[in-house]
Motif scaffolding. Structure first.
Motif, PDB file in Angstrom:
ATOM      1  N   LEU A  72      17.878  54.627  78.862  1.00  0.00           N
ATOM      2  CA  LEU A  72      18.713  54.423  80.117  1.00  0.00           C
ATOM      3  C   LEU A  72      18.419  53.152  80.484  1.00  0.00           C
ATOM      4  O   LEU A  72      16.591  52.549  80.352  1.00  0.00           O
ATOM      5  N   SER A  73      18.587  52.023  81.615  1.00  0.00           N
ATOM      6  CA  SER A  73      18.368  50.620  81.306  1.00  0.00           C
ATOM      7  C   SER A  73      18.355  50.369  82.307  1.00  0.00           C
ATOM      8  O   SER A  73      20.104  50.510  82.773  1.00  0.00           O
ATOM      9  N   LEU A  74      17.914  49.918  83.775  1.00  0.00           N
ATOM     10  CA  LEU A  74      17.759  48.874  84.761  1.00  0.00           C
ATOM     11  C   LEU A  74      18.270  48.207  84.887  1.00  0.00           C
ATOM     12  O   LEU A  74      19.689  47.494  85.102  1.00  0.00           O
ATOM     13  N   ASP A  75      18.177  47.251  83.222  1.00  0.00           N
ATOM     14  CA  ASP A  75      19.194  45.618  83.095  1.00  0.00           C
ATOM     15  C   ASP A  75      18.139  45.493  81.733  1.00  0.00           C
ATOM     16  O   ASP A  75      17.597  45.688  81.079  1.00  0.00           O
ATOM     17  N   VAL A  76      19.515  45.708  81.184  1.00  0.00           N
ATOM     18  CA  VAL A  76      19.957  45.373  79.924  1.00  0.00           C
ATOM     19  C   VAL A  76      19.590  44.210  79.193  1.00  0.00           C
ATOM     20  O   VAL A  76      18.866  44.029  78.164  1.00  0.00           O
ATOM     21  N   ARG A  77      19.401  43.035  80.137  1.00  0.00           N
ATOM     22  CA  ARG A  77      18.764  42.015  79.869  1.00  0.00           C
ATOM     23  C   ARG A  77      17.064  41.774  79.419  1.00  0.00           C
ATOM     24  O   ARG A  77      16.740  41.079  78.882  1.00  0.00           O
ATOM     25  N   VAL A  78      16.674  43.107  80.418  1.00  0.00           N
ATOM     26  CA  VAL A  78      15.536  43.172  79.839  1.00  0.00           C
ATOM     27  C   VAL A  78      14.954  43.975  78.948  1.00  0.00           C
ATOM     28  O   VAL A  78      14.099  43.583  77.783  1.00  0.00           O
ATOM     29  N   ASP A  79      15.913  44.517  78.663  1.00  0.00           N
ATOM     30  CA  ASP A  79      15.893  45.981  77.251  1.00  0.00           C
ATOM     31  C   ASP A  79      15.896  44.762  76.045  1.00  0.00           C
ATOM     32  O   ASP A  79      14.965  44.528  74.956  1.00  0.00           O
ATOM     33  N   VAL A  80      17.097  43.926  75.750  1.00  0.00           N
ATOM     34  CA  VAL A  80      17.479  43.281  75.140  1.00  0.00           C
ATOM     35  C   VAL A  80      16.258  41.733  74.640  1.00  0.00           C
ATOM     36  O   VAL A  80      15.907  42.033  73.679  1.00  0.00           O
ATOM     37  N   ALA A  81      15.472  41.970  75.715  1.00  0.00           N
ATOM     38  CA  ALA A  81      13.836  40.544  75.622  1.00  0.00           C
ATOM     39  C   ALA A  81      13.094  41.675  74.426  1.00  0.00           C
ATOM     40  O   ALA A  81      12.630  41.176  73.219  1.00  0.00           O
ATOM     41  N   TRP A  82      13.292  43.021  75.075  1.00  0.00           N
ATOM     42  CA  TRP A  82      12.259  43.490  74.220  1.00  0.00           C
ATOM     43  C   TRP A  82      12.674  43.752  72.991  1.00  0.00           C
ATOM     44  O   TRP A  82      11.758  43.707  72.398  1.00  0.00           O
ATOM     45  N   TRP A  83      13.450  44.452  73.088  1.00  0.00           N
ATOM     46  CA  TRP A  83      13.579  45.185  71.449  1.00  0.00           C
ATOM     47  C   TRP A  83      14.335  44.149  70.260  1.00  0.00           C
ATOM     48  O   TRP A  83      14.093  44.293  69.566  1.00  0.00           O
ATOM     49  N   LEU A  84      15.583  43.444  70.882  1.00  0.00           N
ATOM     50  CA  LEU A  84      15.597  42.473  70.040  1.00  0.00           C
ATOM     51  C   LEU A  84      15.173  41.129  70.028  1.00  0.00           C
ATOM     52  O   LEU A  84      15.378  40.522  68.743  1.00  0.00           O
ATOM     53  N   GLU A  85      14.285  40.225  71.175  1.00  0.00           N
ATOM     54  CA  GLU A  85      13.768  39.395  70.999  1.00  0.00           C
ATOM     55  C   GLU A  85      13.061  39.557  70.475  1.00  0.00           C
ATOM     56  O   GLU A  85      11.858  38.226  70.328  1.00  0.00           O
ATOM     57  N   GLY A  86      11.616  40.426  69.573  1.00  0.00           N
ATOM     58  CA  GLY A  86      10.795  40.105  69.426  1.00  0.00           C
ATOM     59  C   GLY A  86       9.743  41.116  70.536  1.00  0.00           C
ATOM     60  O   GLY A  86       8.689  41.051  69.756  1.00  0.00           O
ATOM     61  N   VAL A  87       9.614  40.989  71.936  1.00  0.00           N
ATOM     62  CA  VAL A  87       8.255  41.335  72.688  1.00  0.00           C
ATOM     63  C   VAL A  87       7.857  42.311  72.537  1.00  0.00           C
ATOM     64  O   VAL A  87       6.799  42.333  72.323  1.00  0.00           O
ATOM     65  N   SER A  88       8.687  43.850  72.170  1.00  0.00           N
ATOM     66  CA  SER A  88       7.888  45.132  71.742  1.00  0.00           C
ATOM     67  C   SER A  88       7.413  45.368  70.553  1.00  0.00           C
ATOM     68  O   SER A  88       7.000  45.548  70.206  1.00  0.00           O
ATOM     69  N   GLY A  89       7.738  44.238  70.037  1.00  0.00           N
ATOM     70  CA  GLY A  89       6.733  44.347  68.188  1.00  0.00           C
ATOM     71  C   GLY A  89       7.381  44.976  67.355  1.00  0.00           C
ATOM     72  O   GLY A  89       6.191  44.949  66.157  1.00  0.00           O
ATOM     73  N   GLN A  90       8.253  45.909  67.696  1.00  0.00           N
ATOM     74  CA  GLN A  90       8.709  46.883  66.522  1.00  0.00           C
ATOM     75  C   GLN A  90      10.289  46.302  66.063  1.00  0.00           C
ATOM     76  O   GLN A  90      10.885  45.847  66.359  1.00  0.00           O
ATOM     77  N   ARG A  91      10.021  46.451  64.939  1.00  0.00           N
ATOM     78  CA  ARG A  91      11.583  46.159  64.010  1.00  0.00           C
ATOM     79  C   ARG A  91      12.717  46.906  64.259  1.00  0.00           C
ATOM     80  O   ARG A  91      12.225  48.265  64.384  1.00  0.00           O
ATOM     81  N   VAL A  92      13.859  46.673  65.303  1.00  0.00           N
ATOM     82  CA  VAL A  92      14.464  47.281  65.330  1.00  0.00           C
ATOM     83  C   VAL A  92      15.671  46.790  64.939  1.00  0.00           C
ATOM     84  O   VAL A  92      16.144  45.713  64.178  1.00  0.00           O
ATOM     85  N   SER A  93      16.384  47.647  63.362  1.00  0.00           N
ATOM     86  CA  SER A  93      17.546  47.510  62.412  1.00  0.00           C
ATOM     87  C   SER A  93      18.972  47.824  63.352  1.00  0.00           C
ATOM     88  O   SER A  93      20.253  47.443  63.080  1.00  0.00           O
ATOM     89  N   ARG A  94      18.812  48.611  64.476  1.00  0.00           N
ATOM     90  CA  ARG A  94      20.536  48.531  64.981  1.00  0.00           C
ATOM     91  C   ARG A  94      20.281  49.230  66.583  1.00  0.00           C
ATOM     92  O   ARG A  94      19.179  49.968  66.855  1.00  0.00           O
ATOM     93  N   TRP A  95      21.233  48.155  67.369  1.00  0.00           N
ATOM     94  CA  TRP A  95      21.088  48.751  68.856  1.00  0.00           C
ATOM     95  C   TRP A  95      22.938  48.536  68.848  1.00  0.00           C
ATOM     96  O   TRP A  95      23.754  47.508  68.627  1.00  0.00           O
ATOM     97  N   LEU A  96      22.896  50.139  69.549  1.00  0.00           N
ATOM     98  CA  LEU A  96      24.265  49.869  70.086  1.00  0.00           C
ATOM     99  C   LEU A  96      24.384  50.052  71.872  1.00  0.00           C
ATOM    100  O   LEU A  96      23.694  51.169  72.369  1.00  0.00           O
ATOM    101  N   MET A  97      25.219  49.406  72.183  1.00  0.00           N
ATOM    102  CA  MET A  97      25.352  49.303  73.851  1.00  0.00           C
ATOM    103  C   MET A  97      26.134  50.461  74.071  1.00  0.00           C
ATOM    104  O   MET A  97      27.122  50.229  73.302  1.00  0.00           O
ATOM    105  N   LEU A  98      25.841  51.657  74.639  1.00  0.00           N
ATOM    106  CA  LEU A  98      27.281  52.530  74.812  1.00  0.00           C
ATOM    107  C   LEU A  98      27.812  52.971  75.539  1.00  0.00           C
ATOM    108  O   LEU A  98      28.968  53.285  76.300  1.00  0.00           O
ATOM    109  N   GLY A  99      27.066  52.144  77.231  1.00  0.00           N
ATOM    110  CA  GLY A  99      27.639  52.036  78.220  1.00  0.00           C
ATOM    111  C   GLY A  99      26.655  51.608  79.762  1.00  0.00           C
ATOM    112  O   GLY A  99      26.055  51.496  79.299  1.00  0.00           O
TER     113      GLY A  99
END
Length: 135
Positions: free
Chosen positions: A18-45
């Motif tokens: 769950l996310s309070l601010d999707v922009r932060v989560d996008v930066a974390w997972w998809l822009e490489g901040v987490s340092g983990q490889r994300v192969s798929r990401w789907l916004m459910l709501g």
């Protein structure tokens, strides 16, 4: 309070978050901040009640074939889980058993607009088009 809800494939594992601010989560997972490889990401709501989103995360279960699911499969999954939540929480009875959904989930917003997006490191698409490399 309304929150966002999404799933992501990190390494070999599906996570529902769950996310309070999707922009932060996008930066974390998809822009490489987490340092983990994300192969798929789907916004459910984007605007689910906090109680619903929390229940969904706590009761998330990986199902066979999720790696190949497109938007429609995720919609069916979320619809089934929301119905289970409503039965467990008593919300369905409180609304008179109308079966209507609250919030905004997996492409079905109030007013009929579509919102679900599958995202990978290769970009954004709907209906699974944005799937990244496997693994």
């Amino acid at each position: 309070m309304k929150v966002g809800l999404y799933v992501c494939r990190v390494r070999e594992e599906w996570k529902m978050v769950l996310s309070l601010d999707v922009r932060v989560d996008v930066a974390w997972w998809l822009e490489g901040v987490s340092g983990q490889r994300v192969s798929r990401w789907l916004m459910l709501g984007r605007e689910l009640p906090l109680s619903q989103a929390t229940w969904m995360v706590e009761n998330f279960e990986v199902e066979r074939g999720m790696d190949q699911w497109g938007e429609e499969h995720w919609q069916v999954y979320i619809q089934r889980k929301l119905e289970k939540y409503e039965r467990a929480s008593g919300e369905l009875e409180a609304r008179g058993g109308d079966g209507g959904q609250s919030g905004d989930y997996c492409g079905k917003r109030r007013g009929g607009g579509r919102d679900a997006r599958v995202v990978s490191r290769r970009g954004v698409g709907s209906s699974g088009a944005g799937r990244g490399p496997a693994g």
